[in-house]
Write a protein that holds these residues in place. Structure first.
Motif, PDB file in Angstrom:
ATOM      1  N   ALA A 226       0.838  -1.199   0.000  1.00  0.00           N
ATOM      2  CA  ALA A 226       0.000   0.000   0.000  1.00  0.00           C
ATOM      3  C   ALA A 226       0.875   1.251   0.000  1.00  0.00           C
ATOM      4  CB  ALA A 226      -0.912  -0.013   1.224  1.00  0.00           C
ATOM      5  N   GLY A 227       0.537   2.182  -0.855  1.00  0.00           N
ATOM      6  CA  GLY A 227       1.248   3.457  -0.894  1.00  0.00           C
ATOM      7  C   GLY A 227       2.572   3.433  -1.618  1.00  0.00           C
ATOM      8  N   VAL A 228       2.927   2.301  -2.258  1.00  0.00           N
ATOM      9  CA  VAL A 228       4.203   2.229  -2.952  1.00  0.00           C
ATOM     10  C   VAL A 228       4.214   3.225  -4.111  1.00  0.00           C
ATOM     11  CG1 VAL A 228       3.503   0.411  -4.573  1.00  0.00           C
ATOM     12  CG2 VAL A 228       5.893   0.652  -3.945  1.00  0.00           C
ATOM     13  N   GLU A 229       5.363   3.839  -4.348  1.00  0.00           N
ATOM     14  CA  GLU A 229       5.478   4.834  -5.408  1.00  0.00           C
ATOM     15  C   GLU A 229       5.383   4.154  -6.772  1.00  0.00           C
ATOM     16  OE1 GLU A 229       8.430   8.451  -6.918  1.00  0.00           O
ATOM     17  OE2 GLU A 229       9.183   6.926  -5.528  1.00  0.00           O
ATOM     18  N   GLN A 230       4.586   4.750  -7.647  1.00  0.00           N
ATOM     19  CA  GLN A 230       4.463   4.243  -9.006  1.00  0.00           C
ATOM     20  C   GLN A 230       5.188   5.192  -9.951  1.00  0.00           C
ATOM     21  OE1 GLN A 230       1.013   2.442 -10.353  1.00  0.00           O
ATOM     22  NE2 GLN A 230       0.397   1.665  -8.367  1.00  0.00           N
ATOM     23  N   LEU A 231       6.026   4.622 -10.802  1.00  0.00           N
ATOM     24  CA  LEU A 231       6.828   5.419 -11.722  1.00  0.00           C
ATOM     25  C   LEU A 231       6.443   5.082 -13.161  1.00  0.00           C
ATOM     26  CD1 LEU A 231      10.307   5.028  -9.982  1.00  0.00           C
ATOM     27  CD2 LEU A 231       8.762   7.003  -9.883  1.00  0.00           C
ATOM     28  N   PRO A 232       6.475   6.072 -14.072  1.00  0.00           N
ATOM     29  CA  PRO A 232       6.080   5.819 -15.449  1.00  0.00           C
ATOM     30  C   PRO A 232       7.060   4.892 -16.156  1.00  0.00           C
ATOM     31  CG  PRO A 232       6.985   8.020 -15.222  1.00  0.00           C
ATOM     32  CD  PRO A 232       6.843   7.483 -13.842  1.00  0.00           C
ATOM     33  N   ALA A 233       6.505   4.037 -17.005  1.00  0.00           N
ATOM     34  CA  ALA A 233       7.318   3.112 -17.796  1.00  0.00           C
ATOM     35  C   ALA A 233       6.593   2.813 -19.095  1.00  0.00           C
ATOM     36  CB  ALA A 233       7.579   1.817 -17.030  1.00  0.00           C
ATOM     37  N   ASP A 234       7.355   2.510 -20.138  1.00  0.00           N
ATOM     38  CA  ASP A 234       6.795   1.992 -21.382  1.00  0.00           C
ATOM     39  C   ASP A 234       6.799   0.473 -21.303  1.00  0.00           C
ATOM     40  OD1 ASP A 234       6.747   4.622 -22.171  1.00  0.00           O
ATOM     41  OD2 ASP A 234       7.803   4.293 -24.061  1.00  0.00           O
ATOM     42  N   LEU A 235       5.641  -0.139 -21.529  1.00  0.00           N
ATOM     43  CA  LEU A 235       5.525  -1.595 -21.526  1.00  0.00           C
ATOM     44  C   LEU A 235       5.600  -2.067 -22.972  1.00  0.00           C
ATOM     45  CD1 LEU A 235       4.304  -0.683 -18.762  1.00  0.00           C
ATOM     46  CD2 LEU A 235       2.851  -2.694 -18.885  1.00  0.00           C
ATOM     47  N   VAL A 236       6.633  -2.831 -23.282  1.00  0.00           N
ATOM     48  CA  VAL A 236       6.895  -3.216 -24.668  1.00  0.00           C
ATOM     49  C   VAL A 236       7.189  -4.705 -24.757  1.00  0.00           C
ATOM     50  CG1 VAL A 236       7.809  -0.911 -25.176  1.00  0.00           C
ATOM     51  CG2 VAL A 236       9.386  -2.740 -24.525  1.00  0.00           C
ATOM     52  N   GLY A 237       7.073  -5.223 -25.989  1.00  0.00           N
ATOM     53  CA  GLY A 237       7.387  -6.619 -26.231  1.00  0.00           C
ATOM     54  C   GLY A 237       8.656  -6.781 -27.039  1.00  0.00           C
TER      55      GLY A 237
ATOM     56  N   ARG B 269       2.454   3.435 -22.986  1.00  0.00           N
ATOM     57  CA  ARG B 269       3.524   4.422 -22.903  1.00  0.00           C
ATOM     58  C   ARG B 269       3.371   5.232 -21.626  1.00  0.00           C
ATOM     59  NH1 ARG B 269       2.749   4.027 -28.503  1.00  0.00           N
ATOM     60  NH2 ARG B 269       4.716   3.712 -29.646  1.00  0.00           N
ATOM     61  N   GLN B 270       4.454   5.356 -20.918  1.00  0.00           N
ATOM     62  CA  GLN B 270       4.510   6.164 -19.688  1.00  0.00           C
ATOM     63  C   GLN B 270       3.353   5.808 -18.740  1.00  0.00           C
ATOM     64  OE1 GLN B 270       7.393   8.642 -19.110  1.00  0.00           O
ATOM     65  NE2 GLN B 270       7.740   6.752 -20.287  1.00  0.00           N
ATOM     66  N   ARG B 271       3.173   4.519 -18.574  1.00  0.00           N
ATOM     67  CA  ARG B 271       2.142   4.002 -17.672  1.00  0.00           C
ATOM     68  C   ARG B 271       2.698   3.959 -16.250  1.00  0.00           C
ATOM     69  NH1 ARG B 271      -1.851   0.034 -18.472  1.00  0.00           N
ATOM     70  NH2 ARG B 271      -2.102   0.990 -20.536  1.00  0.00           N
ATOM     71  N   PRO B 272       2.043   4.583 -15.280  1.00  0.00           N
ATOM     72  CA  PRO B 272       2.501   4.465 -13.888  1.00  0.00           C
ATOM     73  C   PRO B 272       2.456   3.016 -13.424  1.00  0.00           C
ATOM     74  CG  PRO B 272       0.913   6.256 -14.132  1.00  0.00           C
ATOM     75  CD  PRO B 272       0.879   5.483 -15.417  1.00  0.00           C
ATOM     76  N   MET B 273       3.610   2.508 -12.990  1.00  0.00           N
ATOM     77  CA  MET B 273       3.708   1.112 -12.568  1.00  0.00           C
ATOM     78  C   MET B 273       4.482   1.038 -11.266  1.00  0.00           C
ATOM     79  SD  MET B 273       2.172  -0.820 -14.851  1.00  0.00           S
ATOM     80  CE  MET B 273       2.825  -2.457 -14.446  1.00  0.00           C
ATOM     81  N   PRO B 274       4.146   0.073 -10.399  1.00  0.00           N
ATOM     82  CA  PRO B 274       4.938  -0.136  -9.196  1.00  0.00           C
ATOM     83  C   PRO B 274       6.305  -0.704  -9.581  1.00  0.00           C
ATOM     84  CG  PRO B 274       3.326  -1.876  -9.420  1.00  0.00           C
ATOM     85  CD  PRO B 274       3.026  -0.881 -10.501  1.00  0.00           C
ATOM     86  N   PRO B 275       7.263  -0.720  -8.651  1.00  0.00           N
ATOM     87  CA  PRO B 275       8.591  -1.279  -8.972  1.00  0.00           C
ATOM     88  C   PRO B 275       8.480  -2.727  -9.433  1.00  0.00           C
ATOM     89  CG  PRO B 275       8.640  -0.105  -6.883  1.00  0.00           C
ATOM     90  CD  PRO B 275       7.207  -0.196  -7.275  1.00  0.00           C
ATOM     91  N   LEU B 276       9.107  -3.026 -10.574  1.00  0.00           N
ATOM     92  CA  LEU B 276       9.130  -4.384 -11.113  1.00  0.00           C
ATOM     93  C   LEU B 276      10.550  -4.724 -11.513  1.00  0.00           C
ATOM     94  CD1 LEU B 276       5.899  -4.255 -13.301  1.00  0.00           C
ATOM     95  CD2 LEU B 276       6.251  -5.740 -11.322  1.00  0.00           C
TER      96      LEU B 276
END
Length: 421
Positions: free
Chosen positions: A332-343, A354-361
């Motif tokens: 809960a409350g983890v920072e989400q950072l923008p990322a491009d999800l690509v294949g 594109r520039q989708r806010p995502m939790p750390p992965l």
């Protein structure tokens, strides 16, 4: 609503952890929920309660044999658009009297196979098709039940590639010419006119276009009955949208859609057919993928996944949105950072977001694309010589592979060299 929820920090399909399926079948893969498919079919069936009706699942949305077999067991009909879909529906146990054959380019061979195997009706889309069906049915000594698809010139207010009810679209005959076309149909041998067909598009998020189209169908019903036609069945198509973005307001519910049908055509005494596909299958499926690499670019971060545009083409083809969530629930409350999800496919178009806010992965983490059950696996290809990915069906605490991933040898051996090589 769907049956993909976090339980003790793990995303599950009903009672089965997604990670357990990934360990068994590898990634990427599609997974479908029996409970969600069942619930969504029943919502439509209940929305038309009290009316003579048949819910015909549009199997182009998700045509796996097991999914169609589930629909057959629930009492649904099916809407098919090719001989392959027809044969799969029959193989899945769907009775011929519950199969509706749609599509603008039915061949004489497809007509023959459906007439031999059993058919509820053909939704005829043009005069040339109607004449061809008359010839085929007459030669076989059969009578083909038909509706004629009318194009009401109604803007469905959806993506241009899935709008089907405007005058510039390829589907149906202009509604203004319907009386003369029905007159010709009545005069042709081997045909029995049973009703009217209309379908204005897919992923509709408003009810007004349905109401406008169905009002035109109601008026046409009166005119055709006055001309002597026994209009006893109305195929009203499908197209009700689903919530691809959970942060947005939800589209209308099936019960609201059912009320539009009651108000528009409920007084006509006709049997009602509807052909939902996306709303039955869409939120009943996930695409599960694994992070291969996390790449830091010049001005953005890339999450490179093992799924690609050949597995799920909707983002590349329609600029479609799918919510993407980690299989391990973020704190809960983890920072989400923008990322491009690509294949991994060698095209810039192989981008899911594109520039989708995502939790750390990190490398090896699993992610799930929500609302991927419709127009996902059925539109997949082997582009870049990537094997088609597995489909899995979950029912409670159990799961089964309902389409296996082919081996590379199987994929390669489908090609053959000519004798001179």
């Amino acid at each position: 609503m769907d049956h993909f929820q976090y339980h003790q920090g793990q995303l599950q399909a009903e009672e089965v952890p997604i990670a357990e399926i990934a360990a068994a079948v590898g990634t990427p893969f599609y997974v479908y929920s029996t409970a969600t498919l069942t619930r969504h079919y029943r919502l439509f069936d209940e929305a038309l309660a009290g009316m003579d009706h048949l819910v015909c699942y549009a199997m182009k949305a998700c045509g796996n044999l097991a999914v169609v077999a589930l629909m057959a067991r629930l009492g649904a009909g099916v809407d098919v658009v090719s001989m392959g879909e027809y044969l799969k529906a029959r193989a899945a146990g769907m009775p011929g009297e519950r199969i509706v054959f749609s599509g603008v380019g039915k061949t004489r061979e497809e007509m023959r196979v459906a007439l031999e195997g059993g058919i509820r009706q053909f939704n005829v889309e043009s005069e040339p098709e109607m004449r061809a069906l008359s010839e085929v049915a007459s030669a076989m000594g059969r009578v083909a039940p038909i509706t004629i698809r009318v194009n009401p010139d109604v803007d469905a207010r959806t993506h241009e590639k899935i709008a089907t009810g405007k005058k510039e679209n390829k589907f149906g005959i202009p509604i203004g010419r319907a009386r003369e076309v029905y007159a010709e149909a009545a005069a042709l041998p081997g045909l029995e006119v049973v009703g009217i067909d209309v379908h204005i598009g897919s992923q509709l998020t408003e009810l007004a276009p349905f109401g406008a189209a169905y009002a035109k169908v109601a008026e046409l019903t009166g005119l055709l009955r006055a001309d002597g036609h026994d209009i006893r069945r109305l195929d009203l198509g499908g197209g009700l949208g689903i919530p691809y973005e959970r942060s947005n307001s939800a589209p209308p519910q099936p019960v609201e859609y059912g009320e539009v049908i009651r108000r528009s055509v409920g007084h006509l005494g006709c049997e009602i057919e509807i052909e939902p596909g996306r709303l039955i299958a869409g939120n009943a499926g996930l695409l599960v993928s694994r992070v291969i690499y996390v790449k830091e670019g010049e001005d953005r971060r890339f999450l490179i996944l093992d799924a690609a545009m050949n597995d799920l083409i909707r983002p590349a083809m329609y600029a479609a949105h799918h919510d993407v969530v980690p299989v391990i629930e973020p704190a809960a409350g983890v920072e989400q950072l923008p990322a491009d999800l690509v294949g991994p496919v060698c095209e810039t178009g192989d981008t899911f977001a594109r520039q989708r806010p995502m939790p750390p992965l990190a490398e090896g983490d699993l992610v799930a694309f929500r609302s991927a059950g419709a127009y996902g696996a059925v539109m997949a290809s082997e582009y870049n010589a990537r094997p088609l990915i597995p489909e899995v069906l979950v029912d409670g605490h159990q799961f089964a592979v309902i389409r296996a991933r082919p081996s590379y040898d199987e994929m390669v051996n489908r090609d053959t060299l000519p004798p001179w090589m």
